[in-house]
Design an enzyme around this catalytic site. Structure first.
Site, PDB file in Angstrom:
ATOM      1  N   CYS B  77     -14.156   2.603   3.273  1.00 34.01           N
ATOM      2  CA  CYS B  77     -15.136   1.548   3.771  1.00 34.01           C
ATOM      3  C   CYS B  77     -15.224   1.888   5.243  1.00 34.01           C
ATOM      4  CB  CYS B  77     -14.374  -0.041   3.983  1.00 34.01           C
ATOM      5  SG  CYS B  77     -15.554  -1.051   4.305  1.00 34.01           S
ATOM      6  N   HIS B 174     -12.094  -0.459  -1.582  1.00 29.60           N
ATOM      7  CA  HIS B 174     -10.967  -0.488  -1.361  1.00 29.60           C
ATOM      8  C   HIS B 174      -9.762  -0.460  -2.347  1.00 29.60           C
ATOM      9  CE1 HIS B 174     -11.809  -1.543   2.786  1.00 29.60           C
ATOM     10  NE2 HIS B 174     -12.812  -2.396   2.246  1.00 29.60           N
ATOM     11  N   GLU B 176      -6.967   0.591  -1.932  1.00 31.62           N
ATOM     12  CA  GLU B 176      -5.453   0.128  -1.577  1.00 31.62           C
ATOM     13  C   GLU B 176      -5.378  -1.169  -1.562  1.00 31.62           C
ATOM     14  OE1 GLU B 176      -8.298   0.826   0.241  1.00 31.62           O
ATOM     15  OE2 GLU B 176      -8.242  -0.549   2.226  1.00 31.62           O
TER      16      GLU B 176
END
Lengths: 301, 194
Positions: B77, B174, B176
């Protein structure tokens, strides 16, 4: 999440609401009252701005009923910067929240800084697509707000004072209660949930995670780089600075210094360097000197 | 192997947790000298303007460009924006990936979304063909990948959202924030290539 990469819509919705707050971590969110101030904040490295008609120090000075800001002003601020823009609505005033959602703000702060519209109920934040941040003084209050759908929490502190003592009190309360919760056996959780007035499932989840299930910032009285680093060392994820920047002598410089202090909160040499020659801080008012009726943190249920 | 996560601002803790779960040694990177003993670096999501300004102020720009010549970097991002050569506006960029990126390409926060993605390179990594959950938060998009940079996944409407250039990786979404560690394992495998 299921094996095929799908999530149900509700889970996905809450995930992206919390997700934006996760992206704000380690950052500073600054109160601004004009598009020019918003640009100064962005240029200084703010991760987001809070668009307002008056900063909390002026709301205190002005008196009277404090309401949602003019949507026209908020839109001008949104057009002036590329970072996320937040705006405040009154506690319980779900129509102000609907208006803020309609103009496309990135986060709504259901805030005790404005005059509450409902003396018993907060907004049902699950009903909105836009995420909400809410203030808290302790773990019970934080988990009630999350239960209502808040995707981010901040300590209340005492806004518009420049006195960090209440932010410290509230952060220590929340983080200390979480530490005590972690040492509680499971059979005590229901009674504890009842005592603090929090949803049982969220109490259980907080114990398992060892932290709040959403991002937790500090707010209310932060005025210097050292204040910001103090809150970070206490264990919050980032800071809001309200009146502290644009009520000081050199806002751009102070804003940059506070951004750097949040990144390097554990490095006293850097903190010393960024704290040099910042000019006059906001004058401030000690929380001790405020009569009960002027304490904003008492608002919220 | 040791992988650093740039910890100037943003969601660095989530990457650290994912790497720790995969048994990799990690470090939070706040000063350029901390890059020395790393095999790879992740630049997390956050605000690209904030990360860029802090990177510039604390002398990260040249050391990171040097790092990108020899080792692997993955930007998620804001990290993708920071790696790009061109984003069509003025802000500090590393410019090490030959990609053109548009910030906030899908709109504001109310337009953030989750979308399953087909990512063929994960399949080639022995990780099957099941879709990857793409979490897009005020996300950028790839306008173009040039030279050595290759687009590695697109949304169903054709919008490019991840690219690779040797050991440099960029995702608009994302990984994560999910429970799916396949992208992290893919990056670790890239780092092992000579």
């Amino acid at each position: 999440m299921s094996e095929n990469g799908q999530m149900n819509a509700q889970v996905a919705n809450f995930k992206v609401k919390v997700g934006l707050a996760q992206m704000l971590k380690g950052g500073v969110i600054m109160d601004v009252v004009t598009p020019e101030q918003a640009q100064i904040a962005e240029e200084a490295g703010a991760v987001a701005v809070m668009a307002l008609e008056r900063v909390p120090a002026d709301i205190r000075a002005h008196g009277g009923v404090a309401r949602m800001s003019d949507p026209g002003l908020i839109k001008e601020i949104m057009a002036a910067v590329t970072i996320p823009v937040m705006a405040k609505c009154r506690i319980g005033h779900f129509v102000e929240a609907q208006i803020l959602e309609a103009i496309g703000v990135d986060y709504i702060d259901e805030s005790e800084v404005l005059t509450p519209a409902d003396e018993a109920h907060h907004i049902n934040k699950h009903a909105f697509k836009v995420p909400f941040v809410c203030g808290c003084r302790n773990l019970g209050e934080a988990l009630r707000r999350i239960g209502e759908g808040a995707a981010m929490i901040r300590t209340k502190g005492e806004a518009g004072t420049g006195d960090v003592v209440e932010a410290v009190r509230h952060a220590r309360a929340v983080l200390g209660e979480i530490r005590r919760l972690q040492s509680m056996p499971d059979e005590e959780l229901m009674t504890y949930a009842k005592q603090i007035g929090a949803p049982y499932e969220l109490v259980k989840q907080t114990k398992e995670l060892g932290r709040l299930p959403v991002v937790n910032f500090a707010a209310g009285g932060i005025a210097t780089p050292a204040d910001a680093a103090l809150m970070m060392q206490l264990g919050v994820d980032g800071v809001f600075v309200g009146s502290g920047i644009f009520k000081s002598g050199d806002p751009a410089k102070r804003a940059r210094a506070i951004v750097e202090a949040v990144t390097h909160y554990n490095n006293p040499e850097i903190l010393a360097k960024v704290s040099e020659n910042l000019g006059e801080p906001m004058v401030g008012r000690t929380v001790m000197s405020l009569p009960e009726s002027e304490r904003l943190a008492e608002r919220g249920w | 192997m040791k992988v650093g996560v740039l910890a100037l601002q943003g969601a660095f803790v989530e990457h650290m947790a994912m790497l720790a779960r995969l048994g990799v040694a990690t470090a939070e990177i706040r000063l350029p000298e901390q890059l020395a003993d790393l095999d790879g670096l992740i630049i997390p999501g956050g605000e690209s303007t904030t990360i860029g300004k802090l990177a510039e102020k604390y002398g990260f720009m040249e050391p990171l460009r040097q790092f990108a010549q020899e080792k692997g970097i993955w930007g998620t991002c804001a990290g993708m924006i920071f790696l790009a050569k061109d984003i069509g506006r003025e802000q500090p960029l590393l410019g090490v990936m030959d990609i053109v990126v548009e910030r906030n390409a899908f709109g504001r926060q109310v337009d953030s979304f989750v979308m399953p993605l087909e990512v063929p390179v994960l399949g080639e990594n022995g990780d099957g063909k099941r879709p990857f959950p793409g979490v897009f938060i005020r996300a950028p998009r790839l306008v173009a990948a040039k030279g050595e940079a290759q687009i590695i996944t697109r949304l169903p409407d054709g919008t490019a959202v991840a690219a690779q250039q040797g050991k440099l990786l960029a995702t608009a979404f994302h990984p994560e924030l999910t429970d799916d560690d396949r992208f992290h394992r893919y990056f670790l495998r890239l780092l092992q290539h000579k």
